[in-house]
Motif scaffolding. Structure first.
Motif, PDB file in Angstrom:
ATOM      1  N   TYR A   1      35.903  39.770  32.641  1.00 47.41           N
ATOM      2  CA  TYR A   1      34.926  40.144  33.660  1.00 47.41           C
ATOM      3  C   TYR A   1      34.286  41.460  33.244  1.00 47.41           C
ATOM      4  CZ  TYR A   1      37.601  36.812  36.538  1.00 47.41           C
ATOM      5  OH  TYR A   1      38.232  35.700  37.030  1.00 47.41           O
TER       6      TYR A   1
ATOM      7  N   ILE B   1      28.228  36.252  38.574  1.00 50.63           N
ATOM      8  CA  ILE B   1      28.876  36.092  39.872  1.00 50.63           C
ATOM      9  C   ILE B   1      28.469  37.255  40.775  1.00 50.63           C
ATOM     10  CG2 ILE B   1      31.074  35.920  41.091  1.00 50.63           C
ATOM     11  CD1 ILE B   1      32.221  35.078  38.260  1.00 50.63           C
ATOM     12  N   GLU B   2      27.925  36.927  41.930  1.00 47.53           N
ATOM     13  CA  GLU B   2      27.548  37.950  42.897  1.00 47.53           C
ATOM     14  C   GLU B   2      28.677  38.100  43.907  1.00 47.53           C
ATOM     15  OE1 GLU B   2      24.896  40.931  43.588  1.00 47.53           O
ATOM     16  OE2 GLU B   2      24.731  39.384  42.038  1.00 47.53           O
ATOM     17  N   THR B   3      29.286  39.279  43.946  1.00 45.01           N
ATOM     18  CA  THR B   3      30.396  39.560  44.860  1.00 45.01           C
ATOM     19  C   THR B   3      29.939  40.568  45.908  1.00 45.01           C
ATOM     20  OG1 THR B   3      31.333  41.516  43.771  1.00 45.01           O
ATOM     21  CG2 THR B   3      31.862  39.357  42.801  1.00 45.01           C
TER      22      THR B   3
ATOM     23  N   TYR C   1      30.924  31.573  44.342  1.00 53.83           N
ATOM     24  CA  TYR C   1      31.772  32.584  44.981  1.00 53.83           C
ATOM     25  C   TYR C   1      32.309  32.092  46.320  1.00 53.83           C
ATOM     26  CZ  TYR C   1      33.506  37.090  46.502  1.00 53.83           C
ATOM     27  OH  TYR C   1      34.318  38.105  46.928  1.00 53.83           O
ATOM     28  N   PRO C   2      33.637  32.258  46.553  1.00 53.24           N
ATOM     29  CA  PRO C   2      34.636  32.986  45.757  1.00 53.24           C
ATOM     30  C   PRO C   2      35.420  32.128  44.757  1.00 53.24           C
ATOM     31  CG  PRO C   2      35.583  32.449  47.869  1.00 53.24           C
ATOM     32  CD  PRO C   2      34.190  31.879  47.876  1.00 53.24           C
TER      33      PRO C   2
ATOM     34  N   LEU D   1      38.023  34.643  43.552  1.00 59.95           N
ATOM     35  CA  LEU D   1      37.438  35.860  42.998  1.00 59.95           C
ATOM     36  C   LEU D   1      37.680  37.102  43.849  1.00 59.95           C
ATOM     37  CD1 LEU D   1      34.184  34.300  41.575  1.00 59.95           C
ATOM     38  CD2 LEU D   1      36.064  35.317  40.266  1.00 59.95           C
ATOM     39  N   THR D   2      38.338  36.951  44.995  1.00 62.58           N
ATOM     40  CA  THR D   2      38.793  38.138  45.712  1.00 62.58           C
ATOM     41  C   THR D   2      40.028  38.727  45.015  1.00 62.58           C
ATOM     42  OG1 THR D   2      40.156  36.807  47.216  1.00 62.58           O
ATOM     43  CG2 THR D   2      37.895  37.279  47.898  1.00 62.58           C
TER      44      THR D   2
END
Length: 349
Positions: A136, A117-119, A161-162, A178-179
């Motif tokens: 995670y 996952i790219e945040t 994402y998210p 995912l925030t």
């Protein structure tokens, strides 16, 4: 809810068979985001990497191992590292540039799902396990950033994402924003009546949502927000009549769902040995293909959606008794035509 079909079944005779496939069942497929490198996870404890050329010709590039069957594979954002989860309770990462393998995650039971996952803060690895946890990982640390309890064993997971969605035993579906990744945004029971086999998040969509496939030959399209719930629907697929007028058709498991990276249409594959392309926006089956000589266990599109890879392999849908001598084990490549995967215009109703 019925779904309309536009085309008759097409033959897969022209699809390309990859030489030197794995020796045991294929559990997972994933293409790199950087080039046409295909990662293949197998029950023979290995991950194989193939390079796919312009004409569909393939070349084996590398192989690395686990200490148990490999259950899931994915790539990092840059497409130069493969990550795999296995029945050895470990996730491992293979660097295709340097040829090095490192362990990057650990659980107390087999790891059934892995997802990069790219945040905005950087890349993280999510792992889901039969130990009923979601973890995670920041790969710079040996310990997880966060461990989240799941209501049951993780069977499947996907993310765009998210959005991150986990499907577990007991038909639980956990939806995460995912925030705020440690607390479920929503917890629901699958709209399908039987065991969840796969979840897949929409791609190239203005709305957040996902598809769910079950062992009962049925798929549900589910939107995350309540205000869009009127667009939720489910449909039957991967079924076959035993006789022309049968009231009780044969029902097969939906093994994988893969969304097209450009058009947002999607594929389903099943234990009946077929795969189909669908358009959820107009509730239409875009293309059907003739049955393969065995179950289709896993599928994936390449980065621009021009190649569709699928595995003809025993899927363990009826247990050990189904693993008969001489069962086919093939890795196939289908060149996607635009009309097979492109969205259809939405008609005013």
């Amino acid at each position: 809810m019925s779904v309309t079909s536009t085309t008759p079944a097409a033959t897969t005779d022209k699809d390309i068979e990859v030489p030197e496939p794995p020796s045991d069942s294929i559990s997972s497929l994933a293409f790199s985001s950087a080039a046409d490198y295909l990662a293949v996870g197998n029950w023979d404890n290995n991950v194989r990497l193939y390079e796919v050329g312009t004409g569909g010709q393939t070349q084996g590039k590398a192989m690395y191992g686990h200490q148990g069957p490999v259950l899931r594979v994915c790539w990092n954002k840059d497409g130069n590292k493969v990550i795999s989860g296995g029945a050895d309770n470990a996730a491992r990462m293979f660097d295709i540039i340097h040829g090095q393998t490192t362990q990057v995650a650990q659980h107390d039971a087999p790891i059934k799902a892995v997802r990069w996952i790219e945040t905005p803060q950087g890349g993280i690895l999510a792992t889901g396990s039969w130990d009923k946890t979601l973890k995670y990982w920041d790969l710079r640390s040996a310990s997880p950033v966060s461990t989240v309890k799941l209501p049951e064993r993780c069977y499947t997971m996907d993310a765009q994402y998210p959005l991150l969605v986990v499907g577990t035993a007991g038909r639980h579906i956990q939806i995460y924003n995912l925030t705020s990744p440690s607390t479920p945004y929503k917890s629901i029971i699958s709209p399908l009546k039987w065991q969840t086999r796969v979840v897949a998040c929409f791609t190239n969509s203005a709305s957040s949502g996902f598809a769910v496939g079950s062992i009962e030959g049925r798929v549900a399209i589910q939107y995350v927000e309540d205000k869009e719930s009127a667009k939720n629907f489910s449909f039957r697929c991967h079924r076959a009549d035993q006789t022309p007028h049968a009231k009780n058709p044969l029902v097969y498991a939906v093994n994988d769902i893969t969304f097209h990276p450009v058009h947002g249409t999607f594929s389903t594959c099943g234990s009946d040995g077929t795969f189909h392309f669908w358009d959820k926006a107009v509730r239409l089956r875009l293309k059907s293909f003739e049955a393969a000589p065995g179950p289709i266990s896993a599928t994936t599109f390449n980065r621009n959606g021009t190649i569709f890879a699928y595995a003809i392999s025993y899927d363990w849908s009826i247990g050990h008794r189904g693993m008969t001598p001489g069962h086919p084990n093939k890795l196939m490549l289908h060149a996607c035509k635009e009309e097979e995967v492109k969205r259809r215009p939405i008609q005013n109703r």
